[in-house]
Design a protein around this motif. Structure first.
Motif, PDB file in Angstrom:
ATOM      1  N   MET A  62       0.709  -1.301   0.083  1.00 55.33           N
ATOM      2  CA  MET A  62       0.048  -0.106   0.011  1.00 55.33           C
ATOM      3  C   MET A  62       0.899   1.285  -0.002  1.00 55.33           C
ATOM      4  O   MET A  62       0.280   2.255  -0.754  1.00 55.33           O
ATOM      5  CB  MET A  62      -1.038   0.014   0.839  1.00 55.33           C
ATOM      6  CG  MET A  62      -2.076  -1.120   1.216  1.00 55.33           C
ATOM      7  SD  MET A  62      -2.787  -1.084  -0.393  1.00 55.33           S
ATOM      8  CE  MET A  62      -3.478   0.570  -0.694  1.00 55.33           C
ATOM      9  N   GLU A  63       1.857   1.158   0.839  1.00 57.17           N
ATOM     10  CA  GLU A  63       2.919   2.125   0.642  1.00 57.17           C
ATOM     11  C   GLU A  63       3.502   2.579  -0.790  1.00 57.17           C
ATOM     12  O   GLU A  63       3.417   3.716  -1.125  1.00 57.17           O
ATOM     13  CB  GLU A  63       3.931   2.137   1.494  1.00 57.17           C
ATOM     14  CG  GLU A  63       3.808   2.270   3.013  1.00 57.17           C
ATOM     15  CD  GLU A  63       4.893   1.802   4.061  1.00 57.17           C
ATOM     16  OE1 GLU A  63       6.008   1.335   3.623  1.00 57.17           O
ATOM     17  OE2 GLU A  63       4.651   1.486   4.995  1.00 57.17           O
ATOM     18  N   LEU A  64       3.599   1.345  -1.483  1.00 53.78           N
ATOM     19  CA  LEU A  64       3.999   1.340  -2.703  1.00 53.78           C
ATOM     20  C   LEU A  64       3.189   2.306  -3.745  1.00 53.78           C
ATOM     21  O   LEU A  64       3.330   3.186  -4.362  1.00 53.78           O
ATOM     22  CB  LEU A  64       4.512   0.273  -3.231  1.00 53.78           C
ATOM     23  CG  LEU A  64       5.062  -0.059  -4.499  1.00 53.78           C
ATOM     24  CD1 LEU A  64       6.364   0.725  -4.670  1.00 53.78           C
ATOM     25  CD2 LEU A  64       5.267  -1.246  -5.097  1.00 53.78           C
ATOM     26  N   VAL A  65       1.924   1.866  -3.278  1.00 53.59           N
ATOM     27  CA  VAL A  65       0.724   2.218  -4.208  1.00 53.59           C
ATOM     28  C   VAL A  65       0.618   3.972  -3.930  1.00 53.59           C
ATOM     29  O   VAL A  65       0.692   4.891  -5.012  1.00 53.59           O
ATOM     30  CB  VAL A  65      -0.620   1.832  -3.845  1.00 53.59           C
ATOM     31  CG1 VAL A  65      -1.812   2.330  -4.626  1.00 53.59           C
ATOM     32  CG2 VAL A  65      -0.488   0.169  -4.172  1.00 53.59           C
ATOM     33  N   ASP A  66       0.576   4.157  -2.583  1.00 54.35           N
ATOM     34  CA  ASP A  66       0.632   5.486  -2.268  1.00 54.35           C
ATOM     35  C   ASP A  66       1.697   6.439  -2.753  1.00 54.35           C
ATOM     36  O   ASP A  66       1.362   7.740  -3.113  1.00 54.35           O
ATOM     37  CB  ASP A  66       0.384   5.769  -0.734  1.00 54.35           C
ATOM     38  CG  ASP A  66      -0.929   5.034  -0.171  1.00 54.35           C
ATOM     39  OD1 ASP A  66      -1.793   5.016  -0.743  1.00 54.35           O
ATOM     40  OD2 ASP A  66      -0.721   4.753   1.106  1.00 54.35           O
ATOM     41  N   SER A  67       2.853   6.048  -2.651  1.00 50.29           N
ATOM     42  CA  SER A  67       4.018   6.736  -3.194  1.00 50.29           C
ATOM     43  C   SER A  67       3.929   6.827  -4.696  1.00 50.29           C
ATOM     44  O   SER A  67       4.672   7.761  -5.271  1.00 50.29           O
ATOM     45  CB  SER A  67       5.243   6.183  -2.876  1.00 50.29           C
ATOM     46  OG  SER A  67       5.434   4.850  -3.728  1.00 50.29           O
ATOM     47  N   GLY A  68       3.044   6.059  -5.270  1.00 53.60           N
ATOM     48  CA  GLY A  68       2.738   6.486  -6.675  1.00 53.60           C
ATOM     49  C   GLY A  68       3.844   5.783  -7.562  1.00 53.60           C
ATOM     50  O   GLY A  68       3.823   5.484  -8.971  1.00 53.60           O
ATOM     51  N   LEU A  69       4.585   4.954  -6.986  1.00 50.37           N
ATOM     52  CA  LEU A  69       5.848   4.328  -7.681  1.00 50.37           C
ATOM     53  C   LEU A  69       5.295   2.820  -8.182  1.00 50.37           C
ATOM     54  O   LEU A  69       6.060   2.442  -9.109  1.00 50.37           O
ATOM     55  CB  LEU A  69       7.056   4.024  -6.750  1.00 50.37           C
ATOM     56  CG  LEU A  69       8.036   5.100  -6.427  1.00 50.37           C
ATOM     57  CD1 LEU A  69       8.939   4.961  -5.364  1.00 50.37           C
ATOM     58  CD2 LEU A  69       8.782   5.686  -7.895  1.00 50.37           C
ATOM     59  N   LEU A  70       4.352   2.599  -7.790  1.00 46.07           N
ATOM     60  CA  LEU A  70       3.961   1.257  -8.203  1.00 46.07           C
ATOM     61  C   LEU A  70       3.792   1.139  -9.600  1.00 46.07           C
ATOM     62  O   LEU A  70       4.059   0.237 -10.445  1.00 46.07           O
ATOM     63  CB  LEU A  70       2.444   0.860  -7.423  1.00 46.07           C
ATOM     64  CG  LEU A  70       2.091  -0.614  -8.136  1.00 46.07           C
ATOM     65  CD1 LEU A  70       2.725  -1.650  -7.843  1.00 46.07           C
ATOM     66  CD2 LEU A  70       0.480  -0.702  -7.837  1.00 46.07           C
ATOM     67  N   TRP A  71       2.903   2.204 -10.177  1.00 48.57           N
ATOM     68  CA  TRP A  71       2.957   2.304 -11.623  1.00 48.57           C
ATOM     69  C   TRP A  71       4.118   2.495 -12.403  1.00 48.57           C
ATOM     70  O   TRP A  71       4.215   2.058 -13.670  1.00 48.57           O
ATOM     71  CB  TRP A  71       1.677   3.283 -11.903  1.00 48.57           C
ATOM     72  CG  TRP A  71       0.339   3.014 -11.041  1.00 48.57           C
ATOM     73  CD1 TRP A  71      -0.108   3.717 -10.139  1.00 48.57           C
ATOM     74  CD2 TRP A  71      -0.520   1.947 -11.200  1.00 48.57           C
ATOM     75  NE1 TRP A  71      -1.252   3.025  -9.635  1.00 48.57           N
ATOM     76  CE2 TRP A  71      -1.568   1.946 -10.332  1.00 48.57           C
ATOM     77  CE3 TRP A  71      -0.319   0.850 -12.396  1.00 48.57           C
ATOM     78  CZ2 TRP A  71      -2.265   1.018 -10.114  1.00 48.57           C
ATOM     79  CZ3 TRP A  71      -1.546  -0.197 -12.142  1.00 48.57           C
ATOM     80  CH2 TRP A  71      -2.249  -0.016 -11.263  1.00 48.57           C
ATOM     81  N   THR A  72       4.907   3.096 -11.915  1.00 46.95           N
ATOM     82  CA  THR A  72       6.238   3.468 -12.744  1.00 46.95           C
ATOM     83  C   THR A  72       7.170   2.115 -12.697  1.00 46.95           C
ATOM     84  O   THR A  72       7.460   1.762 -13.824  1.00 46.95           O
ATOM     85  CB  THR A  72       7.078   4.224 -11.689  1.00 46.95           C
ATOM     86  OG1 THR A  72       6.474   5.546 -11.265  1.00 46.95           O
ATOM     87  CG2 THR A  72       8.101   4.927 -12.557  1.00 46.95           C
ATOM     88  N   HIS A  73       7.012   1.261 -11.588  1.00 43.71           N
ATOM     89  CA  HIS A  73       7.642  -0.043 -11.605  1.00 43.71           C
ATOM     90  C   HIS A  73       6.925  -0.942 -12.667  1.00 43.71           C
ATOM     91  O   HIS A  73       7.567  -1.275 -13.347  1.00 43.71           O
ATOM     92  CB  HIS A  73       7.929  -0.543 -10.155  1.00 43.71           C
ATOM     93  CG  HIS A  73       8.923   0.242  -9.389  1.00 43.71           C
ATOM     94  ND1 HIS A  73      10.146   0.284  -9.571  1.00 43.71           N
ATOM     95  CD2 HIS A  73       8.634   0.585  -8.172  1.00 43.71           C
ATOM     96  CE1 HIS A  73      10.571   0.845  -8.676  1.00 43.71           C
ATOM     97  NE2 HIS A  73       9.905   1.195  -7.888  1.00 43.71           N
ATOM     98  N   LEU A  74       5.689  -1.158 -12.421  1.00 39.61           N
ATOM     99  CA  LEU A  74       4.874  -1.816 -13.268  1.00 39.61           C
ATOM    100  C   LEU A  74       4.910  -1.697 -14.670  1.00 39.61           C
ATOM    101  O   LEU A  74       5.134  -2.362 -15.573  1.00 39.61           O
ATOM    102  CB  LEU A  74       3.507  -1.916 -12.679  1.00 39.61           C
ATOM    103  CG  LEU A  74       2.676  -3.019 -12.772  1.00 39.61           C
ATOM    104  CD1 LEU A  74       3.484  -4.171 -12.123  1.00 39.61           C
ATOM    105  CD2 LEU A  74       1.001  -2.901 -11.917  1.00 39.61           C
ATOM    106  N   GLY A  75       4.856  -0.269 -14.991  1.00 39.95           N
ATOM    107  CA  GLY A  75       4.729   0.166 -16.374  1.00 39.95           C
ATOM    108  C   GLY A  75       6.105  -0.058 -16.993  1.00 39.95           C
ATOM    109  O   GLY A  75       6.271  -0.493 -18.106  1.00 39.95           O
TER     110      GLY A  75
END
Lengths: 266, 255
Positions: A62-75
């Motif tokens: 959830m921290e990863l999601v909140d930081s917005g980095l999830l989509w960067t990594h996933l993308g």
């Protein structure tokens, strides 16, 4: 039984050997496993340094999601995966068809494929970095290479197994060579090519992470590597869970494709 | 169009399979080819349709095929050879697609042949949904769709049970009676041969030679009701083949 002539039913010896789909069992196994794991961590049986609780991994996620980095990594990861896998698959199917259709291609390529297929592509990664640079090129090339070989093998196996009677039928109706390949051989080889996709997709995900562990800023592999070096086990587990989810999604998509394209099978 | 087989010799490797075959297939007649198993009947049919090249001799087309014939020499196979991923209509359209007829004309041909083979209700069915007899009807419809000059039938009823075989024989006789077609009909079933053949060519054991050509004058349409009279013909054929069939049965099969 001559001394006691009673009648009894013939003993049943058939049945079995026929696994059927059971909905929700797979889900139940996962839920139970995670529940046991969570309980183990809460009660202190499992030390948090050895293995963080699933809830902690969820928090990290959830921290990863909140930081917005999830989509960067996933993308970053998904684009490498899609480009590498698609290019490897297209090349693999092309070469597989060539091997299946032409004697010269078969004689030339089959030994080559047999020689290169078993090389772990990760071992070639440093070479790819020199050839294609430390950026996207080497990562995509690794995935492409890893996807290419299983696809070649699955494709020419599939072409070999197309019913020769159907091909002769096509010839007997005067179909052009292109029509025979497109309308008879391609659909006939599909039942072998699609399961090959499952294998090549799994290989692609493995290679993606390996490639992202060398010189990548973003990507699920880079995230896992960073978590590992910081001993942030909760983040590491979250990263691995993301990979599993990618794997499950890909497998689901291929399953749907098989259902749609191989509807004609019994 | 008439087919003439001229001094055909054929070998697989060093093994001769056909020897000195001279035969005429006259227009509008069904020529049956019978013989013990492994005598080269199916090979002969592949040679006639140009799927294999004879080592010696030639298969000649005498006269041009009808102008509207899309595929003058058209096969019907024992195992039906339907594409399992195409519907009934799709399988028939396969034979038409390369001819660039346009959708309207293709659809009209498909509807016509489906009606003639009583398959109109099964247009969208997949082969796996059909019984063996229905599959062979689809293959017959597909063959009719290209308006062949000569039908080449390779044991077309051998994969079917005997009841279905009777029904399909009636269908074939019905189709022939409406519009007589030329056909070469390979079979090991002597009953089919006497029911469908105007001429019955008896081949010997390997290497296959023509032992005898038996003609039957009785009209095809009457044969189902006059089986008694055909029995003697069938007996005559059996006496020709019997010993060789027994000997062929004891042979080792080597490719």
């Amino acid at each position: 039984m001559p001394e006691n002539p009673t009648s009894q039913p013939v003993p049943f010896r058939g049945g079995g050997f026929n696994p059927r789909p059971r909905a929700l069992i797979g889900l139940a196994v996962m839920v139970v496993l995670i529940a046991v794991w969570e309980t183990g961590c809460r009660t202190g049986i499992i030390h948090p340094l050895v293995l963080p609780a699933p809830s902690e991994a969820a928090t990290a996620f959830m921290e990863l999601v909140d930081s917005g980095l999830l989509w960067t990594h996933l993308g970053a990861s998904l684009s490498r995966l899609v480009i590498g896998w698609t290019a490897g698959t297209i090349l693999g199917i092309t070469v597989g068809f060539a091997i299946g259709l032409f004697s010269l291609a078969r004689a030339g390529m089959v030994p080559l494929v047999a020689a290169i297929f078993p090389i772990p592509k990760i071992a070639l990664l440093p070479l790819f970095i020199i050839w294609f640079g430390i950026g996207e090129g080497s990562k995509v090339a690794t995935i492409l290479f890893g996807t290419f070989f299983p696809t070649v093998v699955a494709t020419y196996g599939g072409v070999d197994n197309v019913d020769r009677g159907l091909i002769r039928m096509g010839q007997s109706f005067g179909l052009s060579w292109v029509s025979i390949v497109r309308k008879i051989i391609l659909p006939g080889a599909l039942p072998a090519i699609l399961p090959g996709f499952r294998i090549s997709a799994a290989i692609a995900i493995v290679l993606l992470v390996a490639a992202e562990m060398i010189g990548a800023e973003f990507g699920v592999g880079a995230y896992i590597l960073m978590a590992g070096s910081l001993m942030a086990m909760d983040q590491l587990i979250a990263g691995v869970a993301i990979l599993s989810t990618i794997g499950l999604t890909v497998s689901w998509i291929i399953g749907r494709a098989e259902k749609a394209l191989l509807r004609w099978r019994v | 169009m008439q087919l003439i087989l001229n001094g055909i010799n054929h070998r697989y490797g060093s093994m001769p399979v056909l020897s000195d075959i001279d035969l005429e297939i006259p227009a509008g007649e069904i020529v049956c080819i019978v013989g013990p198993s492994g005598c080269g009947k199916s090979t002969l049919l592949r040679l006639i349709g140009g799927l294999e090249r004879p080592d010696e001799g030639a298969v000649l087309e005498h006269g041009a095929p009808p102008a509207d014939s899309l595929n003058p020499l058209t096969y019907i196979f024992q195992d039906f050879a339907l594409l399992p991923w195409r519907s009934v209509a799709g399988n028939i359209s396969l034979a038409l697609e390369d001819h660039g007829l346009g959708k309207a004309k293709t659809d009209a041909i498909i509807d016509d042949v489906l009606a003639r083979t009583k398959l109109s209700d099964f247009k969208t069915a997949l082969p796996r949904q059909l019984s063996g007899g229905m599959k062979q009807r689809v293959a017959i419809a597909r063959a009719l769709a290209v308006r062949p000059a000569v039908l080449l039938m390779d044991e077309p009823l051998s994969a079917l049970d005997s009841q279905t075989r009777e029904l399909l024989m009636d269908d074939l006789v019905g189709l022939w009676s409406k519009t007589p077609f030329t056909a070469v009909y390979v079979t090991h079933n002597l009953n089919e041969a006497v029911r469908l053949g105007h001429k019955i060519v008896v081949l010997s054991r390997r290497p296959g030679r023509i032992r005898e050509v038996v003609s039957i004058d009785m009209p095809l349409a009457e044969r189902a009701d006059r089986v008694g009279e055909l029995a003697s013909k069938q007996e005559q054929l059996w006496s020709l083949i019997r010993d060789e069939a027994a000997a062929a049965d004891m042979e080792l099969i080597d490719a």
